[in-house]
Design an enzyme around this catalytic site. Sequence first.
Site, PDB file in Angstrom:
ATOM      1  N   GLY A 147       0.700  -1.330  -0.141  1.00 56.16           N
ATOM      2  CA  GLY A 147      -0.286  -0.014   0.051  1.00 56.16           C
ATOM      3  C   GLY A 147       0.800   1.283  -0.162  1.00 56.16           C
ATOM      4  CB  VAL A 163       3.319   0.130   5.088  1.00 63.19           C
ATOM      5  CG1 VAL A 163       3.426   1.558   4.887  1.00 63.19           C
ATOM      6  CG2 VAL A 163       2.050   0.153   6.021  1.00 63.19           C
ATOM      7  CB  CYS A 164       4.585   0.813  -0.512  1.00 60.72           C
ATOM      8  SG  CYS A 164       6.087   0.982  -1.619  1.00 60.72           S
ATOM      9  CG  PHE A 165       7.782   4.303   1.259  1.00 58.52           C
ATOM     10  CD1 PHE A 165       8.956   4.821   0.832  1.00 58.52           C
ATOM     11  CD2 PHE A 165       6.560   4.327   0.508  1.00 58.52           C
ATOM     12  CE1 PHE A 165       9.090   5.440  -0.281  1.00 58.52           C
ATOM     13  CE2 PHE A 165       6.692   4.914  -0.696  1.00 58.52           C
ATOM     14  CZ  PHE A 165       7.861   5.468  -1.093  1.00 58.52           C
ATOM     15  CG  ASP A 166       7.425  -2.101   6.948  1.00 64.12           C
ATOM     16  OD1 ASP A 166       7.830  -1.305   7.991  1.00 64.12           O
ATOM     17  OD2 ASP A 166       7.929  -3.457   6.888  1.00 64.12           O
TER      18      ASP A 166
END
EC number: 2.3.1.181
Length: 278
Positions: free
Chosen positions: A82, A149-152
Amino acid sequence: MAKEVWRFIDSGYCPPAFNMALDEALLDWHSEGKIPPTIRFYGWNPPTLSIGYFQKVEKEIDLEAVKRHGLGFVRRPTGGRGVLHDKELTYSVIVSESHPAMPKTVTEAYRVISQGILEGFRYLGLDAYFAVPRTEEEKADLRSPRSAVCFDAPSWYELVVEGRKIAGSAQTRQKGVILQHGSILLDLDEDLLFSLFKYPNERVKERLQRDFKKKAVAINELTSRTVTIEEAKEAFYKGFEKGLNIVLEPYTLTAEERAYVEELARTKYESDEWNFKR
């Protein structure tokens, strides 16, 4: 030797379904030989949560929170997790898999395309570099990400500044064409981002958000001045020209092309069948 001329489209701030439909249309038109390789810059109106092609909405996304914050919602044709598209420059690159500059493997093609973004960060005075997972633990994290979460966590060859991920990208290959698109963060509202996902409990959410701060960063957290969207566009425009050794030629969609994209947005990317199908 003359540099190859690629098309450049700045489509401005568009609805989420239109954004995904235009990326798909560019891929189709390039596969049919109607357009040259293309780089596109865009924004989102309203700010939008996009999810990866394989994500499960019911399990991972708090749709009530998405509505409460007045956000758009769309499923991307690419994988990944996401992404909250708000204060960012979004880019897409459309190029044939058989292009002489494109390596055959996904990760290596990713590196070549992302060289343009790397150079863009350098034009902004940021010392960005590619993330290469080294330990077995880091490689395992890529295979089974811990959060939606994409930027994790950075993937292979994603861009990092001072040890933290600063741009997130995803790629798909269809009809012999590579579509890579991604987010270049200017600012990030972490509280808003983390309110959009489901967690087993509040403690897990807090831990993930705490960890996230150590892993992801936006441009304006790293600069002594505020970088505007126009400055970012200029830097990454030059960055793509330098990184891919090309010349960009600005282009505006015709009325016919725009009508085609709007129809695709309406019939596919606005539909519940597409957005909630998994």
